[in-house]
Design an enzyme around this catalytic site. Structure first.
Site, short mmCIF file in Angstrom:
data_model
loop_
_atom_site.label_atom_id
_atom_site.label_comp_id
_atom_site.label_asym_id
_atom_site.label_seq_id
_atom_site.Cartn_x
_atom_site.Cartn_y
_atom_site.Cartn_z
N SER A 122 4.36 11.66 3.12
CA SER A 122 3.43 11.65 4.25
C SER A 122 3.91 12.54 5.38
CB SER A 122 3.23 10.22 4.76
OG SER A 122 4.47 9.64 5.04
N HIS A 144 -1.25 14.39 -0.72
CA HIS A 144 -1.06 13.22 0.15
C HIS A 144 -2.29 12.31 0.08
CE1 HIS A 144 -0.35 11.65 4.51
NE2 HIS A 144 0.06 10.79 3.61
N GLU A 156 -4.99 14.96 1.12
CA GLU A 156 -4.55 16.12 1.92
C GLU A 156 -3.71 17.00 0.98
OE1 GLU A 156 -2.12 14.83 5.26
OE2 GLU A 156 -3.06 16.27 6.61
N ASN A 194 -0.97 12.84 9.87
CA ASN A 194 0.00 12.11 10.69
C ASN A 194 0.31 12.79 12.01
OD1 ASN A 194 0.40 9.66 9.36
ND2 ASN A 194 1.44 10.75 7.71
N1 CAA Z 1 -8.93 -2.05 -4.23
C1 CAA Z 1 -10.17 -2.59 -4.33
N2 CAA Z 1 -10.78 -3.22 -3.33
C2 CAA Z 1 -10.09 -3.35 -2.17
C3 CAA Z 1 -8.79 -2.82 -1.99
C4 CAA Z 1 -8.21 -2.16 -3.08
N3 CAA Z 1 -6.99 -1.64 -3.03
N4 CAA Z 1 -8.38 -3.09 -0.72
C5 CAA Z 1 -9.39 -3.77 -0.13
N5 CAA Z 1 -10.38 -3.94 -1.00
C6 CAA Z 1 -11.65 -4.64 -0.78
C7 CAA Z 1 -11.39 -6.06 -0.28
O1 CAA Z 1 -11.04 -6.91 -1.34
C8 CAA Z 1 -12.71 -6.41 0.34
O2 CAA Z 1 -13.60 -6.83 -0.67
P1 CAA Z 1 -14.71 -7.98 -0.34
O3 CAA Z 1 -15.67 -7.30 0.58
O4 CAA Z 1 -15.29 -8.29 -1.67
O5 CAA Z 1 -13.96 -9.11 0.27
C9 CAA Z 1 -13.20 -5.06 0.89
O6 CAA Z 1 -12.38 -4.04 0.27
C10 CAA Z 1 -13.03 -4.96 2.37
O7 CAA Z 1 -11.72 -5.33 2.71
P2 CAA Z 1 -11.34 -6.34 3.85
O8 CAA Z 1 -12.39 -7.40 3.96
O9 CAA Z 1 -9.92 -6.77 3.63
O10 CAA Z 1 -11.29 -5.53 5.20
P3 CAA Z 1 -11.97 -4.19 5.71
O11 CAA Z 1 -13.43 -4.25 5.62
O12 CAA Z 1 -11.32 -3.92 7.02
O13 CAA Z 1 -11.50 -3.04 4.70
C11 CAA Z 1 -9.81 -1.37 4.58
C12 CAA Z 1 -10.15 -2.85 4.41
C13 CAA Z 1 -10.53 -0.57 3.51
C14 CAA Z 1 -8.32 -1.28 4.37
C15 CAA Z 1 -10.28 -0.89 6.00
O14 CAA Z 1 -9.83 -1.79 6.99
C16 CAA Z 1 -9.78 0.47 6.35
O15 CAA Z 1 -10.31 1.47 5.92
N6 CAA Z 1 -8.70 0.53 7.17
C17 CAA Z 1 -8.07 1.78 7.56
C18 CAA Z 1 -7.15 2.22 6.48
C19 CAA Z 1 -6.44 3.50 6.84
O16 CAA Z 1 -6.59 4.07 7.89
N7 CAA Z 1 -5.63 3.97 5.88
C20 CAA Z 1 -4.84 5.13 6.07
C21 CAA Z 1 -3.48 4.73 6.49
S1 CAA Z 1 -2.47 6.13 6.74
C22 CAA Z 1 -1.88 6.47 5.20
O17 CAA Z 1 -2.11 5.83 4.23
C23 CAA Z 1 -1.05 7.67 5.05
C24 CAA Z 1 0.16 7.85 5.80
O18 CAA Z 1 0.73 8.90 5.66
C25 CAA Z 1 0.79 6.84 6.67
#
Ligand code: CAA
Length: 289
Positions: A122, A144, A156, A194
């Site tokens: 990352s 990424h 990415e 990032n």
């Molecule tokens: N596989 C399948 N389904 C999944 C899943 C996965 N891995 N993770 C979550 N889900 C499903 C949940 O089970 C849930 O299903 P239901 O509706 O049936 O209950 C649905 O997705 C929605 O999840 P939640 O109810 O838990 O919550 P949410 O609506 O907030 O969605 C999220 C969760 C998709 C994680 C959303 O909050 C989101 O997009 N958050 C931001 C994530 C983000 O920014 N990621 C990038 C991080 S930075 C990075 O990764 C890189 C780095 O370099 C640091």
């Protein structure tokens, strides 16, 4: 251009490696995942079942396709057994030395320069990782992915200074075949994602530290006011507070600018072992399961 991948190797069965393996298998590619950490493989199998199960439950995948995808994933606990791959994606711990040692080993295991060696780092320099492959550095590329990999749309794509243009084109083709949207960024500290995301998260810790608002209000304001799916402090817990500090350090050192130094409160929580979701406690405490 075709990606030309029949068998993908994935190094690391954690959240990122496991997710990459899952989407590749769902796209019809055979995958072998390597992890030597005790229990990592069983945990990854459980995560795959649960995640793919969610897609079936929501009617986004048939049970037959889900079973076929799971059947395409095999596991090995010794890196030397990761044989026969025509593309390898590394998703192990964010440590430059560990990654470089692995890439040197992979380059020896796969002398054919057509075998692409990609890293899911990352923030570590792709150019630096590529140097570990010596004469075949041109096949190293940054790929990424974002967490949760099965749901997040972006890959990415980061060429090292040494990366061959054809490798970049194949990376774009592979990410597209995996159902993702590839976007290119240059190999500068933090790339684009990032470089922009982490200072925003860091600023949220400053806002909390300076008493501008409590975490729930900071997150609520950013969720409701900016349409973020998660507030920045909740996202820090999700990513890992230690990872956030590490990435801030890479930005500060790589961009040679102290304005990217990690917020003292963020560092203090890491010192206290409050690393986020992975330990059940960070900014917030997760409800007991
Ligand atoms: N596989 C399948 N389904 C999944 C899943 C996965 N891995 N993770 C979550 N889900 C499903 C949940 O089970 C849930 O299903 P239901 O509706 O049936 O209950 C649905 O997705 C929605 O999840 P939640 O109810 O838990 O919550 P949410 O609506 O907030 O969605 C999220 C969760 C998709 C994680 C959303 O909050 C989101 O997009 N958050 C931001 C994530 C983000 O920014 N990621 C990038 C991080 S930075 C990075 O990764 C890189 C780095 O370099 C640091």
């Amino acid at each position: 251009m075709s990606h030309g991948v029949n068998k993908l190797g994935v190094l690391g069965a954690g959240q990122m490696g496991g997710g990459i393996a899952q989407i590749a298998a769902a796209a019809g590619i055979s995958v072998t995942v390597f992890d030597s950490f005790p229990g990592a493989i069983d945990k990854c199998k459980g995560v795959h079942k649960k995640s793919i199960g969610k897609f079936v439950e929501k009617g986004k995948m048939s049970q037959a396709d889900a079973d076929a995808a799971l059947g395409r994933i095999s596991f090995v606990d010794k890196v030397d057994n990761l044989t026969g791959c025509d593309w390898v994606v590394e998703a192990v711990v964010e440590d430059a030395k560990v990654k470089k040692d692995l890439f040197t080993r992979l380059a020896a295991m796969y002398p054919d320069p057509k075998v692409v060696l990609a890293t899911n780092t990352s923030s570590i320099s792709i150019t630096e990782i590529a140097t570990a492959c010596g004469a075949t550095a041109g096949r190293v590329v940054g790929m990424h992915f974002f967490n949760p990999v099965p749901l997040m749309q972006l890959v990415e794509v980061i060429p090292a200074v040494q990366t061959d243009a054809a490798v970049v084109e194949r990376t774009i083709a592979l990410a597209t075949a995996m159902g993702k949207t590839p976007l290119k960024a240059n190999d500068r500290a933090g790339f684009v994602s990032n470089r922009v995301l982490m200072p925003m998260i860091n600023e949220a810790f400053y806002a909390w530290m300076e008493g501008v608002a409590e975490p729930e209000a900071i997150d609520g304001i950013m969720k409701l006011g900016c349409n973020f799916p998660m507030g920045p402090l909740r996202l820090a817990d999700y990513i890992g507070l230690d990872t956030c500090v590490n990435i801030m350090n890479v930005l500060a050192d790589g961009l040679n600018n102290d304005r990217y130094r990690a917020c003292p409160l963020l560092k203090q929580l890491v010192t206290a072992g409050r690393l986020g979701d992975k330990v059940g406690r960070g900014v917030y405490t997760l409800p007991a399961k």
